[in-house]
Structure formats: structure tokens, C-alpha cells
Write a protein that holds these residues in place. Structure first.
Motif, short mmCIF file in Angstrom:
data_model
loop_
_atom_site.label_atom_id
_atom_site.label_comp_id
_atom_site.label_asym_id
_atom_site.label_seq_id
_atom_site.Cartn_x
_atom_site.Cartn_y
_atom_site.Cartn_z
N THR A 102 52.65 22.01 60.69
CA THR A 102 53.64 21.79 59.64
C THR A 102 54.13 20.35 59.68
N ALA A 103 54.52 19.89 60.83
CA ALA A 103 55.04 18.53 60.97
C ALA A 103 53.99 17.50 60.59
N LEU A 104 52.77 17.69 61.04
CA LEU A 104 51.71 16.73 60.75
C LEU A 104 51.40 16.68 59.26
N SER A 105 51.43 17.81 58.60
CA SER A 105 51.12 17.81 57.17
C SER A 105 52.19 17.09 56.36
N ILE A 133 55.58 33.48 53.38
CA ILE A 133 56.06 32.28 52.67
C ILE A 133 57.33 32.63 51.91
N ALA A 134 57.34 33.79 51.26
CA ALA A 134 58.52 34.23 50.53
C ALA A 134 59.73 34.34 51.45
N GLN A 135 59.51 34.89 52.64
CA GLN A 135 60.60 35.01 53.61
C GLN A 135 61.08 33.63 54.05
N THR A 136 60.14 32.73 54.32
CA THR A 136 60.49 31.38 54.77
C THR A 136 61.26 30.62 53.69
N MET A 137 60.80 30.76 52.45
CA MET A 137 61.40 30.00 51.35
C MET A 137 62.54 30.76 50.67
N LYS A 138 62.81 31.98 51.17
CA LYS A 138 63.92 32.79 50.67
C LYS A 138 63.84 33.02 49.17
N CYS A 139 62.69 33.58 48.74
CA CYS A 139 62.49 33.89 47.34
C CYS A 139 61.52 35.06 47.22
N ASP A 190 56.12 17.22 44.33
CA ASP A 190 57.53 17.48 44.62
C ASP A 190 57.64 18.25 45.94
N GLU A 191 58.82 18.25 46.48
CA GLU A 191 59.09 18.85 47.80
C GLU A 191 58.67 20.32 47.88
N ARG A 192 59.03 21.11 46.87
CA ARG A 192 58.72 22.54 46.90
C ARG A 192 57.21 22.77 46.87
N SER A 193 56.49 21.99 46.08
CA SER A 193 55.03 22.14 46.01
C SER A 193 54.39 21.81 47.34
N ARG A 194 54.86 20.73 47.98
CA ARG A 194 54.33 20.37 49.31
C ARG A 194 54.58 21.50 50.30
N GLU A 195 55.79 22.06 50.25
CA GLU A 195 56.14 23.14 51.18
C GLU A 195 55.23 24.34 51.01
N VAL A 196 55.08 24.82 49.78
CA VAL A 196 54.31 26.04 49.55
C VAL A 196 52.84 25.82 49.89
N LEU A 197 52.29 24.65 49.58
CA LEU A 197 50.89 24.36 49.92
C LEU A 197 50.70 24.24 51.43
N THR A 198 51.66 23.61 52.08
CA THR A 198 51.58 23.46 53.54
C THR A 198 51.61 24.82 54.23
N LEU A 199 52.53 25.66 53.82
CA LEU A 199 52.65 26.97 54.44
C LEU A 199 51.40 27.81 54.20
N LYS A 200 50.87 27.76 53.00
CA LYS A 200 49.71 28.59 52.66
C LYS A 200 48.42 28.06 53.28
#
Length: 174
Positions: free
Chosen positions: A33-36, A139-145, A119-129
Motif C-alpha cells: 500500500t505504501a509503495l503504491s 474494500i467497502a469495509q476499508t473505505m466505509k461505503c 484523484d485520491e479516491r480512485s488511487r485508493e480503490v485501485l491500490t486496494l483492489k
């Protein structure tokens, strides 16, 4: 209660050995996660240290022991987003792409460069997936949605990534 949940429970109660065992279990996920996000091995390692400290200090705030990993990854994402904003990232030199004993291909570098433009949210969801191989539910649990929202964000992020790559003349297919 699973063995992992028992370890989380012990860590919440102040068992330092249990906490260290949890960090050891999830350090690869934290590193990916950090490296991405940070794209620099040294900064990724520093991020792990900082997130370990933050997690240790706030163990009492873990609400659902079954989702400890997602809680920990969320702390890492928040930290990395803060670092990216703070440093106003620019494209790094070739040494930033060396990790785990190998150099990334040109295609991988194009992909990560294009992700920085999202954008930040797109980077997050792609990184997690795709970098952490997380399931939509996690991912839903992590992003609270809701899971449906994650699927929508993921589709939009992939579309935006394709456009960024096409704009840059990349031949990568996502």
C-alpha cells in the motif's frame, strides 16, 4: 472466535507481543500500500514505522476485531495521502522503482505515473483492489461505503486510468 481475532483482542488489551505479531502478519500488505502511493522504498518503510506507531497508540479504537486488517490499511492510506499532499509529488528518478530486488518495467512505471494523476479516491480503490488483492467486500469495509459504491468507483477509476494512459500515449491495456 478465530486465532487471528484472539490475537487482536489480546493486542487491544495491551499485549505488546500480540500487537507485534499482527504487524508482522500484515507488514507485506502495508508495504504494498505504501509503495503504491509513495513510490519510494525508503518512504514506504518509514510509512510502515509511522503507521505501526499510530496503530499501537490507537488500538483501543478498533471497533470490530474481525476487520483489524482493514482498519490498519485505512491508517496507512490516510498517512500516505497526507504525505503525497505534503510533498506535492513529482515523478521520481529510476531508483524509486527498485523494490524487492528488481526494477519495474517501463509499462509498470507508466501505470504508476498515470495513477498519480488520478484523484485520491480512485488511487485508493485501485491500490486496494490490484496492489493488495482485496475483495470488494473488504474494500467497502476499508473505505466505509457500500459494495455497490466500490464497484462504481472501481469502474470509474479504471476508465479514468485508461484515459490517462491513452493521453500519455501508453500502450497498456487496463
Amino acid at each position: 472466535m478465530s486465532a487471528d481475532e484472539q490475537i487482536v483482542k489480546a493486542a487491544i488489551k495491551g499485549d505488546d507481543t500480540a500487537f507485534l505479531r499482527l504487524i508482522q502478519t500484515y507488514k507485506i500488505d502495508l508495504y504494498k500500500t505504501a509503495l503504491s502511493f509513495l513510490r519510494n522504498e525508503e518512504e514506504a518503510l518509514e510509512a510502515i514505522q509511522e503507521v505501526t506507531y499510530r496503530a499501537y497508540k490507537s488500538m483501543s479504537s478498533v471497533r470490530d476485531i474481525a476487520y483489524f486488517k482493514t482498519w490498519l490499511i485505512r491508517i496507512m492510506i490516510n498517512y500516505c495521502n497526507d504525505q503525497v499532499k505534503k510533498n506535492k509529488r513529482v515523478i521520481l528518478g529510476d531508483d524509486a522503482f527498485i523494490h524487492q530486488g528488481k526494477t519495474e518495467s517501463h509499462t509498470e512505471m507508466e501505470l504508476k505515473d498515470a495513477m498519480l494523476d488520478l484523484d485520491e479516491r480512485s488511487r485508493e480503490v485501485l491500490t486496494l483492489k490490484y496492489f493488495n488483492d482485496m475483495k470488494i467486500k473488504d474494500i467497502a469495509q476499508t473505505m466505509k461505503c457500500p459494495e455497490g459504491t466500490v464497484k462504481t468507483w472501481l469502474n470509474k477509476a479504471l476508465k479514468a486510468l485508461r484515459e490517462k494512459l491513452e493521453d500519455k500515449g501508453g500502450d497498456l491495456h487496463v
